[in-house]
Design an enzyme around this catalytic site. Structure first.
Site, short mmCIF file in Angstrom:
data_model
loop_
_atom_site.label_atom_id
_atom_site.label_comp_id
_atom_site.label_asym_id
_atom_site.label_seq_id
_atom_site.Cartn_x
_atom_site.Cartn_y
_atom_site.Cartn_z
N HIS A 1 2.05 6.52 -0.70
CA HIS A 1 2.45 5.21 -0.31
C HIS A 1 3.02 4.40 -1.78
CE1 HIS A 1 0.82 5.59 3.35
NE2 HIS A 1 -0.63 5.48 2.81
N HIS B 1 1.48 5.90 8.16
CA HIS B 1 1.26 7.53 7.95
C HIS B 1 1.76 8.05 9.20
CE1 HIS B 1 -2.49 5.32 6.41
NE2 HIS B 1 -2.41 6.08 5.24
#
Lengths: 329, 329
Positions: free
Chosen positions: A57, A215
């Site tokens: 991320h 995700h």
């Protein structure tokens, strides 16, 4: 899968070493267990802020270690929670004796592991949970996911801690910012986790995943690809249905890219979102556009809105000096 | 093609409006003809710097408008040169009477249009040409392409202009920085220009384009995908063969993402490149890692090296406050 990669096993350590070397003035890397720590400490006795979560991320969270934000960040394997020993070691390394605040995105593994670390930590500590993804209903069984709004919590609480707020005040503030923040994202494509080697999920050539998680988790619904204005309105409608928008209360508007979407599109999305909120007589007091809470190479983006007041506005504007966010320093 | 898009015709203006709105403290947008201009002007009588080129490389160049870098930027259509009327209008708008320096990437259209604008401009002016892409030989018929090293030229000359360097000094400095800078890139995938709707070029699932240009131009050779270390060594070898690397001379090392490659990979590339140059006893004095000169959604990256000296190091470190680069302010 086409990636820059020598081996799956070495990717994360080499990348973190590179990160720490590229930002050697700001951040150090401890490898066993893994954490990134702030090299220019705040004033003695400040409450320290620690976050962490799966890698993939970036720049979240390591890119936010530095003055006015985090004191340490614990990177897990890609899309995998870090382990309690990382959080404990990070806390012990940066603790200044006035308390440790964990900022945790609401995923079962992250929550559990930060809880275990907190139980093992002897210093005073507290936790702020971020669950800003309005794609899921408020009463969802596993709770709402923590997504791009986490940056806002880390920035504002980081500013308060830098100024000397105590642990209880930091926790209260963090919960107040989290409650004032709502996000929703949309995926145009999947992402590919290196260890998996294939897309996390399948999307047809004309499909998008509305309300996707960072995700690649399933969103609200699979939809046909449409014009940007329609997509942005769907995201903004979901946020507007969740937050008590009020023309008397200015907002922070954050357009976050998931990684694979070019800036020319992100600024288009911003312009559409800006006009959406202005049409509701909402003042956009501050803006942030770019790739901050990414999902590897996923094409897509999220909108985040935080309801501001004078205190939150001032905390947002306070100096910050980190690899990924910097102003006023 | 999966993009955030309402219409091809409205994309660029809407995106530029969004950009100017998101950075309203720093940058203004003039729509007919299109240019972005610096809102916080430097001291009266400073030499003004103007760059420009096709869009799709964001944050280049608009993201570099601001204190210590550019005074204006002229965005063309995606991957298309801006027109002379844009450059002329931008120059007339920001000119402070001490001269206009055009910083131009070496592409035939850009060069021609900036030349036409320069001929029409009555104020004193000069041009610095950037041709840092070592993928092509020095004596290539159309010359070397200007790529990610352009940022370095804009940053260093911007700092000098901010301090009061005159037009001749800015031009000399820009040419000195350009000569001390070399870059090479590699594509793992093509990019997709919205108006075209399909990938600019085709790459097999196991192929990479070594030495690719930032519009997807053919590189040195099509190669089989290999490990990151081998790819980075090929890029670095090409740079080392072109620049007089010297252990007595520190370097700036810039790893530039083309847009579609995640930061976790870019920092891996940085770590490999860092070790490559350190093994040659070269000191990496400064680093920059991220997506700065992009090619829409292309996966890939480039390395840029600039040979530093005390003056160039100080100019790199000088305060800069723009949408995409900021430190020291």
């Amino acid at each position: 899968m086409k990636k820059f990669l020598d081996s799956i096993d070495s990717l994360l350590d080499a990348s973190l070493k590179g990160f720490a070397a590229a930002h050697a003035d700001l951040v150090g890397f401890h490898s066993e267990p893994r954490y990134l720590w702030r090299k220019q400490p705040g004033r003695p006795g400040k409450v320290v802020l620690i976050s962490g979560g799966g890698s993939g991320h970036e720049p979240l969270h390591g890119g936010f270690v530095g003055r006015g934000m985090l004191d340490a960040a614990c990177p897990g394997e890609i899309f995998t929670s870090p382990t309690p020993d990382q959080m404990l070691a990070a806390a012990q390394a940066v603790d200044q004796g006035s308390g440790v605040l964990f900022i945790v995105k609401n995923y079962a593994g992250d929550v559990m592991n930060f809880e275990i670390a907190a139980e093992m930590l002897e210093s005073p500590h507290a936790t702020v949970l971020v669950a800003d993804d309005v794609s899921l209903p408020k009463d969802h069984s596993i709770g709402r996911r923590g997504v791009a709004g986490t940056l806002v919590v880390e920035k504002m609480v980081g500013a308060a801690a830098e100024r000397g707020a105590d642990l209880a005040a930091c926790k209260t503030l963090g919960e107040r910012v989290a409650a004032a923040t709502a996000s929703m994202g949309v995926a145009l494509t999947s992402c590919t986790v290196p260890a998996l080697g294939r897309p996390t999920f399948e999307l047809g050539a004309d499909e998008i995943e509305m309300g996707v998680g960072i995700h690649g988790e399933q969103g609200r619904r699979r939809m046909a690809l449409s014009g940007a204005s329609g997509i942005v309105a769907t995201l903004a409608d979901a946020i507007a249905a969740d937050l008590p928008l009020d023309p008397a209360r200015p907002i922070l508007l954050h357009v976050n890219g998931f990684g694979g979407t070019p800036l020319v599109e992100l600024y288009l999305v911003y312009d559409i979102a800006r006009r959406y909120f202005e049409a509701k007589s909402i003042t956009i007091a501050r803006s942030l556009v770019g790739n901050y809470t990414t999902s590897l190479d996923m094409a897509g983006c999220s909108l985040t809105v935080t309801l501001l007041d004078e205190e939150l506005l001032e905390l947002w504007d306070a100096p910050v000096l980190t690899p990924a966010l910097r102003w006023g320093c």
